[in-house]
Write a protein that holds these residues in place. Structure first.
Motif, short mmCIF file in Angstrom:
data_model
loop_
_atom_site.label_atom_id
_atom_site.label_comp_id
_atom_site.label_asym_id
_atom_site.label_seq_id
_atom_site.Cartn_x
_atom_site.Cartn_y
_atom_site.Cartn_z
N ILE A 143 0.86 -1.20 0.00
CA ILE A 143 0.00 0.00 0.00
C ILE A 143 0.89 1.24 0.00
CG2 ILE A 143 -0.26 0.22 2.53
CD1 ILE A 143 -3.32 0.72 1.97
N GLY A 144 0.33 2.38 -0.37
CA GLY A 144 1.12 3.62 -0.42
C GLY A 144 2.26 3.45 -1.42
N SER A 146 4.43 1.31 -1.57
CA SER A 146 4.69 -0.09 -1.92
C SER A 146 3.64 -0.62 -2.89
CB SER A 146 4.72 -0.93 -0.63
OG SER A 146 5.73 -0.45 0.22
N SER A 196 6.49 -4.39 1.53
CA SER A 196 6.28 -3.49 2.66
C SER A 196 7.63 -3.15 3.26
CB SER A 196 5.40 -4.15 3.72
OG SER A 196 5.28 -3.31 4.85
N LYS A 197 7.96 -1.87 3.19
CA LYS A 197 9.25 -1.47 3.75
C LYS A 197 9.35 -1.89 5.21
CE LYS A 197 11.93 2.73 4.47
NZ LYS A 197 12.01 4.17 4.22
N PHE A 199 7.15 -3.97 6.85
CA PHE A 199 6.56 -5.29 7.08
C PHE A 199 5.67 -5.32 8.33
CE2 PHE A 199 6.42 -9.84 6.03
CZ PHE A 199 6.59 -9.77 4.66
N THR A 204 -1.42 -4.37 4.62
CA THR A 204 -0.60 -5.32 3.85
C THR A 204 -0.51 -6.66 4.57
OG1 THR A 204 0.63 -3.50 2.90
CG2 THR A 204 1.71 -5.66 2.88
N GLY A 260 9.31 5.49 1.01
CA GLY A 260 8.30 4.66 0.35
C GLY A 260 7.83 5.24 -0.98
N ARG A 261 7.50 6.54 -0.98
CA ARG A 261 6.95 7.15 -2.20
C ARG A 261 8.02 7.44 -3.25
NH1 ARG A 261 6.49 9.87 2.40
NH2 ARG A 261 7.51 11.88 2.68
N GLN A 342 0.41 10.86 -3.56
CA GLN A 342 1.27 10.47 -2.44
C GLN A 342 2.62 11.20 -2.51
OE1 GLN A 342 3.10 6.61 -2.19
NE2 GLN A 342 3.32 6.74 0.04
N GLU A 346 2.08 13.65 0.53
CA GLU A 346 2.71 13.06 1.71
C GLU A 346 4.07 13.72 1.95
OE1 GLU A 346 3.93 8.70 2.25
OE2 GLU A 346 1.97 8.70 3.20
N GLN A 492 6.59 11.51 7.28
CA GLN A 492 5.12 11.48 7.09
C GLN A 492 4.45 11.23 8.43
OE1 GLN A 492 7.06 9.24 4.91
NE2 GLN A 492 7.28 8.02 6.77
N VAL A 495 0.50 10.65 9.19
CA VAL A 495 -0.33 9.46 9.01
C VAL A 495 -0.41 8.63 10.29
CG1 VAL A 495 0.25 9.36 6.55
CG2 VAL A 495 1.54 7.96 8.18
N LYS A 499 -3.44 5.82 12.29
CA LYS A 499 -3.05 4.41 12.42
C LYS A 499 -3.22 3.95 13.87
CE LYS A 499 0.60 4.20 8.90
NZ LYS A 499 2.04 4.07 8.67
O1 F6P Z 1 0.94 5.69 4.97
C1 F6P Z 1 2.22 5.85 5.41
C2 F6P Z 1 3.21 4.93 4.79
O2 F6P Z 1 4.23 4.78 5.69
C3 F6P Z 1 3.73 5.41 3.43
O3 F6P Z 1 4.69 6.41 3.56
C4 F6P Z 1 4.26 4.14 2.87
O4 F6P Z 1 4.54 4.25 1.50
C5 F6P Z 1 3.11 3.21 3.20
O5 F6P Z 1 2.68 3.63 4.49
C6 F6P Z 1 3.43 1.74 3.20
O6 F6P Z 1 4.43 1.44 4.12
P1 F6P Z 1 5.16 0.04 4.09
O7 F6P Z 1 5.89 -0.08 2.80
O8 F6P Z 1 6.08 0.05 5.26
O9 F6P Z 1 4.12 -1.04 4.20
#
Ligand code: F6P
Length: 531
Positions: A143-144, A146, A196-197, A199, A204, A260-261, A342, A346, A492, A495, A499
């Motif tokens: 997501i985002g 990823s 997912s950076k 995880f 995700t 991530g972006r 994003q 973001e 960021q 966000v 969460k």
């Molecule tokens: O929504 C915030 C965020 O951390 C984004 O910056 C990032 O791209 C996305 O969530 C997904 O994060 P991850 O790759 O760690 O699942």
């Protein structure tokens, strides 16, 4: 804010006040060379700023603003691997991911390039292994950053899909997203890529667990066996991927110096590479690299990302436009506006500057858009005659890469598409007066005020290389704006609250005694929701 910077901002305000009585039509009328002066062609892109509300005096002040806010020095610090993401203490090195083969880029005294190159070689080997073992679909779960980058690029480069592997993308925790993705898939020819950076991202991990159950059921294996044989991971948290059961050989690393972006050129692009193949992926990186070089080498007033960023500053801070539309006249770029949302919002949707003080100027506008010509039949009414002026970025190509149709149909349809793009940019800029001599005249109802600014970005065709160029152009324009606003474009924190609260609400749904500090409206909604 330093006095020197404050003075340039004041000069910019004066330029905006002066230009508020000058129309785009006036700017063309008084400068016969305006088009030549306002078009720049970095690499294979043609970027036309002529329909923006700036002239050479305003441009000089914008460039002075970039100088006063040390855009060039900040850019060089980024490329050099300095920890410019100050709130997270990280370097920002997406440019290293596409640096030339002989480059050396140090983070904390260690050259990161051998790991970058080795990872890309591993990606290519894994793609090869997949094609030779009969995999026909990869499902990217992320997501985002990823998701948006690789999903956007896989759509954009669909005509370059050469491997026989179809890449699909699931992001939303809504089970309908995963269900729709899997509905016609055969588990025997499907692999999962958990991107997912961290995880740890809720959406995700929930999708990954559900998808693994689907995979195991389809393969007649237990979940552990399904994961170890058919699930890949892309992450900087390799320990968590291992704990999930994903084999080390199928885990691709990324690093905390990739945001991530900004991560499409990293292993986050693995699912994209599965579809378009290693050579096309390399061509996309080469396209990014050529704009990276232009960004570093071109003088500020001839530098496409710098000018794109500065024109955005003029519209946001000089003229007060709080929104910008991005309209690709290329259906394959349908996800590009979402990707840019994003990237820009973001990165630059911030209210505290780099020192933690409140910013004194507005930061990112709202970025939105849909492909043309569809948008023309939806929201262009407001763009032409609404009470807000919304600057537009038009994106188009000379040639279509669409396949599977009669080529003369492709050409003639594409010509209509391009004609519409050019016509919309002209109509917004120059408008048309109310037709008073027409018996059916409706006065103001039919008047087009014009003077609505746009930038047009053109390329010969949307290819891996030109897509890479387009992405890098916007990445660096986003950087430039963050540098001018004096904010950290690479964190960021905004966000996080949502969460954390989602976790509290989940606990409260499970047990109304939990999370007692939730506000009354939320508690009432949960009470309504609970069976
Ligand atoms: O929504 C915030 C965020 O951390 C984004 O910056 C990032 O791209 C996305 O969530 C997904 O994060 P991850 O790759 O760690 O699942």
């Amino acid at each position: 804010m330093e006095e020197s910077v404050r003075r340039v901002w004041a000069a910019l305000d004066r330029e905006a006040a002066r230009l508020s009585t000058v129309t785009i039509a006036d700017l063309f009328a008084t400068d016969p060379d305006r088009v030549a002066r306002c078009v720049i062609e970095p690499a294979d892109l043609r970027v036309d700023f002529s329909r923006q509300r700036i002239d050479s005096a305003a441009l000089a002040v914008l460039v002075a603003l970039a100088e006063a806010t040390e855009v060039a020095a900040k850019r060089d610090a980024m490329f050099a691997g300095e920890p410019i993401n100050s709130t997270e203490g990280r370097a920002v090195l997406h440019t290293a991911l596409r640096a030339s083969a002989d480059a050396r880029v140090d983070v904390d005294g260690v050259d990161v390039m051998p790991a970058v190159r080795a990872t890309r070689e591993r990606m290519a080997r894994l793609v090869h292994e997949m094609t030779s073992s009969g995999i026909r679909t990869v499902v990217n779960i992320g997501i985002g950053g990823s998701d948006l980058g690789p999903a956007m690029a896989a759509g954009a480069l669909a005509p370059f899909a050469t491997t026989g592997i179809d890449a699909r993308f699931v992001s939303n925790v809504d089970p309908a997203d995963l269900a729709a993705c899997l509905t016609d898939l055969d588990a025997r020819t499907t692999a999962l890529v958990v991107s997912s950076k961290t995880f740890t991202t809720q959406e995700t991990m929930a999708n990954a667990r559900s998808a693994v159950r689907w995979l195991a059921a389809g393969l007649g294996l237990d979940e552990e066996e399904a994961v170890s044989s058919r699930v890949y991971a892309v992450t900087s948290n390799t320990g968590a991927a291992a704990a999930f059961g994903i084999a080390e050989a199928r885990t691709l690393p990324m690093w905390d110096w990739v945001g991530g972006r900004f991560s499409l050129a990293s292993a986050i692009g693995f699912s994209l590479m599965c579809a378009i193949g290693p050579d096309n992926f390399e061509a996309m990186l080469a396209g990014m690299r050529v704009i990276d070089r232009h960004f570093v080498e071109a003088p500020l007033d001839k530098n496409a990302p710098v000018l794109l960023g500065l024109v955005g500053i003029m519209n946001r801070n000089g003229f007060g436009h709080g929104s910008r539309a991005v309209i690709p006249y290329l259906q394959q770029l349908a996800r590009f506006p979402a990707y840019l949302q994003q990237l820009e919002m973001e990165s630059n949707g911030k209210r505290a500057d780099i020192d933690g003080e409140a910013v004194v100027r507005h930061t990112s506008p709202v970025v939105w858009g849909e492909p043309g010509t569809n948008g023309q039949h939806a929201f262009f009414q407001l763009l032409h005659q609404g009470t807000d002026v919304i600057p537009v970025d038009f994106i188009g190509a000379r040639r279509s890469t669409a396949t599977g149709l009669d080529t003369s149909d492709v050409d003639s349809q594409h010509e209509k598409l391009v004609a519409n793009l050019f016509a919309q940019a002209a109509a917004l800029a120059f408008g048309a007066p109310a037709a008073t001599d027409n018996p059916h005249a409706l006065g103001e109802h039919r008047a087009f005020p014009g003077n609505r600014p746009s930038t047009t970005i053109l390329m010969d065709a949307l290819t891996p290389s030109t897509l890479g160029q387009l992405i890098a152009l916007y990445e660096h324009a986003t950087f430039v704006q963050g540098a001018v606003w004096g904010i950290n474009s690479f964190d960021q924190w905004g966000v996080e609250l949502g969460k954390a609260l989602a976790g509290d609400v989940l606990a409260h749904i499970a047990d109304p005694a939990a999370s007692p500090n939730l506000d009354p409206a939320t508690r009432a909604a949960v009470a309504w929701y609970r069976p």
